[in-house]
Write an enzyme that holds these catalytic residues in place. Structure first.
Site, short mmCIF file in Angstrom:
data_model
loop_
_atom_site.label_atom_id
_atom_site.label_comp_id
_atom_site.label_asym_id
_atom_site.label_seq_id
_atom_site.Cartn_x
_atom_site.Cartn_y
_atom_site.Cartn_z
CG ASN A 43 31.92 16.71 -17.11
OD1 ASN A 43 31.99 17.89 -16.72
ND2 ASN A 43 33.00 16.00 -17.41
CD GLU A 97 37.76 10.28 -15.73
OE1 GLU A 97 37.24 9.37 -15.08
OE2 GLU A 97 37.12 11.11 -16.41
O1 0X9 Z 1 33.26 12.00 -20.23
C1 0X9 Z 1 33.43 12.63 -19.16
O2 0X9 Z 1 32.62 13.42 -18.74
C2 0X9 Z 1 34.73 12.40 -18.36
N1 0X9 Z 1 35.04 11.00 -18.26
S1 0X9 Z 1 34.07 10.00 -17.42
O3 0X9 Z 1 34.51 8.64 -17.71
N2 0X9 Z 1 34.31 10.23 -15.87
O4 0X9 Z 1 32.72 10.24 -17.74
C3 0X9 Z 1 35.88 13.12 -19.04
C4 0X9 Z 1 35.64 14.60 -19.19
C5 0X9 Z 1 36.83 15.31 -19.74
N3 0X9 Z 1 36.54 16.70 -20.01
C6 0X9 Z 1 35.87 17.12 -21.10
N4 0X9 Z 1 35.60 16.34 -22.10
N5 0X9 Z 1 35.54 18.41 -21.14
ZN ZN Z 2 32.92 11.03 -14.72
#
Ligand code: 0X9
Ligand code: ZN
Length: 417
Positions: free
Chosen positions: A249, A378
């Site tokens: 991500n 989430e």
């Molecule tokens: O940090 C992330 O990738 C996501 N949260 S997690 O705790 N599951 O890792 C949130 C991602 C939100 N979207 C963007 N920042 N583009």
């Molecule tokens: Zn995540």
């Protein structure tokens, strides 16, 4: 094996990494820090993740909501001084590594359970079995191989596969340790094809494309008896050092390498990869988006934990996309329906207002693919990543009601009848 022997083996590099990682969280402390004032919150927002021993598992934006930090023994003093300097209340969970001894034995169990944390193999055979049983309703499209050559399977559910219905595209499990996410995706598949009401409601005029395990290598790694329950990234290798994986991500090709990302391949959490789309897994998701971009009207990437339903932009807190109000309002409606079903309300905001992190799939879906509704969801509020398997039966149906609300809106806005 005696602890000193493991340490020596790790040191000289004879022992396989997987076993060295085995003990990684022994004696770590989980500090759940709850700011009471905006001054404290501002200080906490600035707390930096540190590959050497400060892993921020969840950030919070509001007062009295915890930011959860996993701290290595040698960093605990530093963090304790930080919280005491600012007078922030903390709840401690000591020996956090040991918490995983009470993790359900699902990693060992085989056999599919719709309310369970199923293995990648069990999920794969279940979806193929369903497609063989109900070919008029569900089909499987192979969309690529993961780094370790596991097949990535897109599940397509439609009552009119040759038609041009708007598509809801859902993916889950880009982050390995977030087991609730694939469980939710699998539950959605199950409800769509098993619930007789679904035919007249959420399947009427809308097609559902679901990729239940985006990161199967990481998922299986986090499930292994001997490996790391808190593994987040893929399992690729981009360095000569003994470091693996990319945060999927952070790997998408929009604002890649910006805020909230790391260039360090040994960063356990937010390494963005050597270049955008370095990972097979993110390439496969982008390929799906690209192939159906005219018809995909809603994209939801399911994650855990927390109760957040966030929309672009995630790369910055400074600006919002032109259609943010529509995304915001729909997210509120989804949250309301989850609450009506007995579940927790989502906090709704842009991902960047939560905390900026660039290279996310939600931003890519909107910015590059033009998908008009794009979200990161989430799931589950307590228990961090180790949500008890026996509670899935309670929460998954509550969240499913949120997906019904999504489908009603997509049909209303983009459907042909
Ligand atoms: O940090 C992330 O990738 C996501 N949260 S997690 O705790 N599951 O890792 C949130 C991602 C939100 N979207 C963007 N920042 N583009
Ligand atoms: Zn995540």
């Amino acid at each position: 094996m005696a602890r000193w022997l493991v340490i020596v083996f790790c040191f000289v590099g004879i022992y396989r990494t997987i076993n060295c990682e085995d003990n990684k969280y022994d004696n770590y402390t989980l500090m759940k820090i709850a700011p009471q004032s905006y001054h404290q919150l501002a200080k906490l927002v600035k707390l930096k993740h540190d590959p050497e021993g400060i892993e921020i598992l969840k950030r919070s934006r509001g007062l009295n909501r915890t930011t959860d930090v996993l701290v290595a023994p040698h960093k605990r003093r530093f963090l304790e001084q930080f919280v005491s300097k600012h007078g922030m209340p903390v709840q401690y969970k000591y020996n956090y590594g040991r918490h995983f001894e009470s993790v359900p034995k699902s990693s060992l169990r085989s056999g599919f359970n719709v309310y369970g944390f199923n293995s990648y193999d069990d999920i794969t055979s279940r979806i193929h079995m369903l497609a063989a049983k109900m070919p008029q309703l569900i089909s499987i499209q192979f969309v690529g191989h993961s780094y370790e050559k596991r097949k990535m399977n897109l599940v397509k559910i439609s009552t009119n596969p040759s038609g041009r219905n708007p598509i809801i595209f859902i993916d889950a499990g880009i982050h390995a340790r977030e087991w609730v996410a694939p469980a939710m995706a699998v539950y959605i598949i199950h409800r769509l094809i098993k619930d007789p009401k679904a035919l007249k409601r959420e399947l009427n005029g809308v097609d559902w494309y679901i990729l239940p395990v985006v990161n199967p290598d990481g998922y299986e790694f986090s499930r292994g008896k001997k490996s790391n329950r808190l593994w987040r990234k893929t399992r690729s290798k981009h360095t000569k050092k003994d470091c693996y994986g990319v945060d999927g991500n952070r790997n998408y090709g929009f604002e890649w390498g910006g805020k909230g990302t790391s260039k360090d391949p040994c960063d356990q959490e937010i390494y963005a990869g050597p270049k955008a789309f370095s990972e097979n897994e993110t390439q496969a998701v982008a390929k799906i988006m690209n192939a159906y971009k005219e018809r995909i009207k809603l994209y939801v990437s399911i994650h855990s934990y927390g109760a957040y339903l966030v929309y672009p932009w995630g790369f910055t807190a400074d600006i919002l996309p032109e259609n943010w109000i529509r995304m915001h309002n729909l997210a509120r409606m989804v949250s309301d329906s989850v609450v009506r079903a007995g579940g927790p309300a989502f906090e709704v905001m842009s991902a960047g207002q939560w905390y900026p992190a660039a290279g996310g799939s939600d931003d890519y879906a909107l910015a590059v693919m033009g998908i008009p509704y794009s979200y990161t969801m989430e799931l589950t509020k307590n228990f961090e990543f180790t949500f008890p398997e026996e509670l899935l039966e309670t929460v998954l149906p509550q969240y499913y009601d949120g997906f019904i609300t999504f489908s009603i809106q997509i049909k209303r806005e983009f459907g042909s009848n």
